[in-house]
Motif scaffolding. Structure first.
Motif, PDB file in Angstrom:
ATOM      1  N   SER A  67       0.833  -1.206   0.000  1.00 52.57           N
ATOM      2  CA  SER A  67       0.000   0.000   0.000  1.00 52.57           C
ATOM      3  C   SER A  67       0.868   1.257   0.000  1.00 52.57           C
ATOM      4  O   SER A  67       0.602   2.218  -0.737  1.00 52.57           O
ATOM      5  N   HIS A  70       2.420   1.908  -3.323  1.00 54.11           N
ATOM      6  CA  HIS A  70       1.449   2.482  -4.252  1.00 54.11           C
ATOM      7  C   HIS A  70       1.159   3.949  -3.921  1.00 54.11           C
ATOM      8  O   HIS A  70       0.955   4.759  -4.831  1.00 54.11           O
ATOM      9  N   ASP A  71       1.152   4.296  -2.639  1.00 53.21           N
ATOM     10  CA  ASP A  71       1.004   5.709  -2.261  1.00 53.21           C
ATOM     11  C   ASP A  71       2.150   6.533  -2.848  1.00 53.21           C
ATOM     12  O   ASP A  71       1.937   7.604  -3.430  1.00 53.21           O
ATOM     13  N   ALA A  74       1.848   6.922  -6.572  1.00 49.67           N
ATOM     14  CA  ALA A  74       0.801   7.884  -6.929  1.00 49.67           C
ATOM     15  C   ALA A  74       1.296   9.319  -6.759  1.00 49.67           C
ATOM     16  O   ALA A  74       1.072  10.176  -7.623  1.00 49.67           O
ATOM     17  N   ARG A  99      -3.915   7.215  -7.542  1.00 52.13           N
ATOM     18  CA  ARG A  99      -3.729   6.124  -6.566  1.00 52.13           C
ATOM     19  C   ARG A  99      -4.223   4.800  -7.134  1.00 52.13           C
ATOM     20  O   ARG A  99      -3.602   3.738  -6.918  1.00 52.13           O
ATOM     21  N   ALA A 102      -1.706   3.614  -9.723  1.00 50.69           N
ATOM     22  CA  ALA A 102      -0.454   3.184  -9.089  1.00 50.69           C
ATOM     23  C   ALA A 102      -0.545   1.723  -8.673  1.00 50.69           C
ATOM     24  O   ALA A 102       0.407   0.951  -8.827  1.00 50.69           O
ATOM     25  N   SER A 133      -3.481   6.601   2.939  1.00 46.16           N
ATOM     26  CA  SER A 133      -3.552   7.016   1.536  1.00 46.16           C
ATOM     27  C   SER A 133      -4.328   8.320   1.404  1.00 46.16           C
ATOM     28  O   SER A 133      -3.911   9.245   0.695  1.00 46.16           O
ATOM     29  N   HIS A 136      -2.223  11.304   2.487  1.00 45.84           N
ATOM     30  CA  HIS A 136      -1.250  11.700   1.452  1.00 45.84           C
ATOM     31  C   HIS A 136      -1.935  12.474   0.332  1.00 45.84           C
ATOM     32  O   HIS A 136      -1.415  13.498  -0.136  1.00 45.84           O
ATOM     33  N   LEU A 137      -3.091  12.000  -0.115  1.00 48.41           N
ATOM     34  CA  LEU A 137      -3.768  12.628  -1.251  1.00 48.41           C
ATOM     35  C   LEU A 137      -4.309  14.004  -0.888  1.00 48.41           C
ATOM     36  O   LEU A 137      -4.231  14.938  -1.691  1.00 48.41           O
ATOM     37  N   LEU A 161     -12.065   5.720  -1.263  1.00 47.70           N
ATOM     38  CA  LEU A 161     -10.918   4.952  -1.754  1.00 47.70           C
ATOM     39  C   LEU A 161     -11.129   3.448  -1.688  1.00 47.70           C
ATOM     40  O   LEU A 161     -10.797   2.733  -2.648  1.00 47.70           O
ATOM     41  N   LEU A 165     -10.861   1.426  -5.112  1.00 46.64           N
ATOM     42  CA  LEU A 165      -9.753   0.513  -5.407  1.00 46.64           C
ATOM     43  C   LEU A 165     -10.270  -0.887  -5.716  1.00 46.64           C
ATOM     44  O   LEU A 165      -9.779  -1.556  -6.640  1.00 46.64           O
TER      45      LEU A 165
END
Length: 221
Positions: A67, A70-71, A74, A99, A102, A133, A136-137, A161, A165
């Motif tokens: 995870s 992938h963060d 992204a 995301r 990614a 996540s 971060h976004l 999310l 996902l």
């Protein structure tokens, strides 16, 4: 002359990524479980002792590594986008799309990991990783709130999310982006409604009543 030894943290970081690479390659055949952890560690020449040191929580630690990779991927992709040039709705859509894509680069492994996180025993980890996540976004989107909005924004985005996902891994990009677009519209409608409300009013009324009880009503000058 002897080469200086790497710091333990450097060894751990490099080895974690090597084990994750091996796991991503093997997950389509093995699933996301203890066997995957053992075979990925063996592929990197790690003993069981090394494995326990590196991944004490086994497949859960491996899921967290995937995870977070992938963060990072992204955020790297989003560097080319000027968030300030976009409306907030566009920022969130771009962030969620980045995301999703990614993770799609490791699609089969991401599917196995998603199934693992969907198990009741791992639901807490899935929520924690979704929150990370979302944080971060939102930070990429320019959010600097520190009040309750900080938490509500991340809670709402986490709720977008997780199903987004899942849709991306199992239904494809178009289905996932349609879902994200609809959900962002719903959130924006809520934000507009919320903007016209004074949620602090009840607290001010209570404070005013308590102040009057303590100090008495103020007399007019």
């Amino acid at each position: 002359m002897t080469e200086p030894r790497s710091a333990p943290s450097d060894w751990a970081s490099r080895t974690e990524q090597a084990v994750l690479d091996a796991a991503v390659a093997r997950a389509p055949a093995l699933g996301w479980n203890g066997l995957l952890v053992r075979q990925a560690c063996e592929a990197c020449g790690l003993s069981r002792g090394d494995e326990e040191l590196l991944l004490p929580n086994g497949a859960r630690d491996l899921a967290a590594l995937l995870s977070r990779r992938h963060d990072a991927r992204a955020l790297d992709a989003l560097e080319a986008t000027d968030a300030k040039a976009l409306k907030i709705r566009e920022r969130i859509f771009a962030a969620v799309s980045a995301r999703m894509e990614a993770g799609a680069a490791d699609l089969e492994a991401a599917r196995r990991c998603a199934a693992f996180l969907a198990l009741p025993a791992n639901a807490d980890l899935g929520l924690k990783l979704a929150w990370e996540s979302a944080d971060h976004l939102w930070r990429w989107a320019g959010d600097t709130s520190t009040d309750w909005n900080h938490y509500s924004k991340r809670t709402i985005l986490s709720g977008i999310l997780i199903p987004a996902l899942t849709l991306r891994w199992f239904e494809g990009r178009e289905a996932a982006e349609r879902f994200v677009s609809r959900r962002i519209d719903n959130v924006m409608s809520f934000e507009k409604w919320k903007a016209g409300k004074d949620f602090d009013a009840p607290f001010r009324k209570v404070t005013d009543v308590l102040a009057r009880l303590r100090y008495g009503a103020r007399t007019a000058a």
